[in-house]
Design a protein around this motif. Sequence first.
Motif, mmCIF file in Angstrom:
data_model
loop_
_atom_site.group_PDB
_atom_site.id
_atom_site.type_symbol
_atom_site.label_atom_id
_atom_site.label_comp_id
_atom_site.label_asym_id
_atom_site.label_seq_id
_atom_site.Cartn_x
_atom_site.Cartn_y
_atom_site.Cartn_z
ATOM 1 N N HIS A 99 -7.907 4.710 -4.188
ATOM 2 C CA HIS A 99 -6.612 5.392 -4.273
ATOM 3 C C HIS A 99 -6.598 6.374 -5.445
ATOM 4 O O HIS A 99 -6.087 7.483 -5.319
ATOM 5 C CB HIS A 99 -5.487 4.372 -4.462
ATOM 6 C CG HIS A 99 -5.139 3.632 -3.210
ATOM 7 N ND1 HIS A 99 -4.258 2.584 -3.183
ATOM 8 C CD2 HIS A 99 -5.547 3.789 -1.938
ATOM 9 C CE1 HIS A 99 -4.135 2.127 -1.948
ATOM 10 N NE2 HIS A 99 -4.916 2.850 -1.162
ATOM 11 N N HIS A 139 0.052 5.398 0.719
ATOM 12 C CA HIS A 139 -0.100 6.115 1.990
ATOM 13 C C HIS A 139 1.192 6.800 2.441
ATOM 14 O O HIS A 139 1.186 8.008 2.712
ATOM 15 C CB HIS A 139 -0.678 5.184 3.049
ATOM 16 C CG HIS A 139 -2.050 4.704 2.694
ATOM 17 N ND1 HIS A 139 -3.200 5.291 3.168
ATOM 18 C CD2 HIS A 139 -2.462 3.713 1.855
ATOM 19 C CE1 HIS A 139 -4.262 4.678 2.656
ATOM 20 N NE2 HIS A 139 -3.839 3.712 1.866
ATOM 21 N N ASP A 158 0.847 -1.180 0.000
ATOM 22 C CA ASP A 158 0.000 0.000 0.000
ATOM 23 C C ASP A 158 0.883 1.230 0.000
ATOM 24 O O ASP A 158 0.850 2.033 0.924
ATOM 25 C CB ASP A 158 -0.898 -0.037 1.258
ATOM 26 C CG ASP A 158 -2.293 0.519 0.961
ATOM 27 O OD1 ASP A 158 -2.525 0.952 -0.186
ATOM 28 O OD2 ASP A 158 -3.120 0.515 1.881
ATOM 29 N N HIS A 166 -11.735 6.223 2.097
ATOM 30 C CA HIS A 166 -10.931 5.037 1.815
ATOM 31 C C HIS A 166 -10.544 4.337 3.123
ATOM 32 O O HIS A 166 -10.624 3.118 3.227
ATOM 33 C CB HIS A 166 -9.687 5.429 1.010
ATOM 34 C CG HIS A 166 -8.664 4.342 0.907
ATOM 35 N ND1 HIS A 166 -8.980 3.078 0.452
ATOM 36 C CD2 HIS A 166 -7.344 4.312 1.233
ATOM 37 C CE1 HIS A 166 -7.884 2.319 0.487
ATOM 38 N NE2 HIS A 166 -6.889 3.042 0.966
ATOM 39 N N SER A 173 -9.788 -0.979 -3.538
ATOM 40 C CA SER A 173 -8.710 -0.181 -2.971
ATOM 41 C C SER A 173 -8.060 0.693 -4.054
ATOM 42 O O SER A 173 -7.802 1.876 -3.855
ATOM 43 C CB SER A 173 -7.699 -1.135 -2.326
ATOM 44 O OG SER A 173 -6.548 -0.449 -1.989
#
Length: 490
Positions: free
Chosen positions: A211, A162, A159, A233, A207
Motif C-alpha cells: 500500500h 482501495h 482495507d 498488490h 499488505s
Amino acid sequence: MATAVDREPADGESGALVGKLAAQTAQRIEASVIRQGWPVGESLGSETDLRDWLGVSRAVLREAVRLVEHHQVARMRRGPGGGLIVSAPDAGPATRAMVIYLEYVGTSVTDLLQARQLLEPIAAGLAADRITEEGIATLRTALESELAHWDDPSVHSQDPLHPVLGQLSGNPVLHLFIDVLTRLTARYAHLSRRISKAEMHAAKETSHREHKAVVDAVIADDGARAQTELSLHLESVAGWIEKHRVRRGQRISGNVVEPELAEGPRAKLAEVVAARIHDDIAARGWQTGMVLGSETDLLARYEISRAVLREAVRLLEYHSVARMRRGPGGGLVVTEPEPQASIDTMALFLEYQGVTADDLRIVRNAIELGIVARVTARHAQGDTEVAERLAKAVRWTTEGPADDPRKADLFHSELAALADNPVLSLFLAIITELFRRHASGQDRPLPGDAAADEVRHVHQRILDAILQGDAGVARHRMRRHLDALIPWWH
Ligand SMILES: [Zn+2]
Ligand SMILES: [Zn+2]
C-alpha cells in the motif's frame, strides 16, 4: 384546484397493472429530474399537479412515488407548501442492490479479483494525475488506520486504501464499483479458515508495504508507477486468498446486508424490514418457491404494523426477491432476483453524481476490452459457443424487432456473458442503462436507430478478429467502436 376527477383504480386496474404503470411513471418522473439537472430541494409539484401532468390514477401515482422515494430521487412532503421534493441520493441503496444481486448469482473471489485488476490500477493512475494536498492527507490517514487495526482478525477487511483511491480518481463510476468490489472481497476474506497470529501479522506487513508503495507513487504524481504497484498488490492479494481459502471457486454467502448499508440515517422502516427479510432469505440458501410465512406470521416475526409490512413487501416484489401469494397456502414466497431493479438504482445514483462522458468511457473501455480479451482466449481454447452466440447477436443489431431500443446492446451483453464473470456483466449492464437513461433524459435517440447498418458492420469486424484469435485487433476495433459512441453523451 384539481381538474382531474379523483378516481380510485378502475375495476380493470389490477395490482400487477398498477405495478407496471407505476414503474413506467417513476421512470418518467426520474427522467424529468435528470433533464432539469437534478435540482435538489425543489418541488416537482403537488400530488394533484403530478396527476395532471402524468395522467395516471391516484393508486398508480402513489406507487410510483414510493419507487422514486426508494431510489432516493425525491420525497413526498405532506402539508402546506408540500409536494414531491427532489432529494440527494446516497450510495447505500445502489451498493446494497448490487451486493445482493452478485451474491445471489454466485460470484467467486476469482471474479471479484479479475474485475478489481481491470479497474483499480486505472483508479490509482487517475488519482496520481490529480492528487492535491488534501488528497495526500487522506491517503496518509488511510495508511495510518491500517497500523491502528493491526490486531483485527481479518487481513483484508480493513482495507480502506482501495475505496480511497477510487474516490481520489475523481471518477464516480470507478469509485462506486471499487467500493462494492472491496466490500465483497472483505466478506469473502472473513470466510477463510483460521489463520495463526504470526501468519496474519506477516500478511498485514506485506499488505502495508505494498500500500505504501502505491501511495508513494500517487503522491509523486507518477501515474504509471501507481498503476503497476497497485496491479502487483492485487496479484499478491489474489495469491494470499488462493492460499488460505477453503476451496477453489467458493461462492460468497452469509449475511447479505451489512448493518450500515441497511440502516443508513435516512432508511425508512420499510426499507430496513425489507433488508432483514432479504437476509433471512439468503441465510436459508435462497430457495426459490419457499414460503417464508403468512402475513400474520411475518407481522409477529418482525414486530411491525401491517402498513410497514405491505410497503416492505412491495420493495421485495419490485426487486423480485419475494412475492406475496394470496389465498390458502399463500404467504411471502421467495422468487428469483432480477438484476433490472438493481441496475436502475445504480444508474440513477451515478447520474446524480454527475458522471461525465470521459468517466464512462474510461470504465466502459476497461471492462469491454477485458471482456474481449477473455472471450478471444475462450474461443482459441476451442469453445464453439462463442462463434454461435456472437454471430446471432451481430444479426440482431439490424434484424431485431424495430421497437427494441436495446437490440444493438445484445452484442455487448453476449460478449459479457461469454466472459463468464457476473461482476463484469452487471457493471456493463449498469453503464449501458446509464447511457440509455441519460439519452432519454435529453430526449436524444441512441445511436443504433439511425446507424444500425454501420453498427452491425463494426460488430462483425470485432467478431472476425475474435474468431481469428487476434486479441490485439479485436481490442483495437472495440476501442474505436466505443470511442464513436461517446459523442452521444451530453
Ligand atoms: Zn490492499
Ligand atoms: Zn456496439
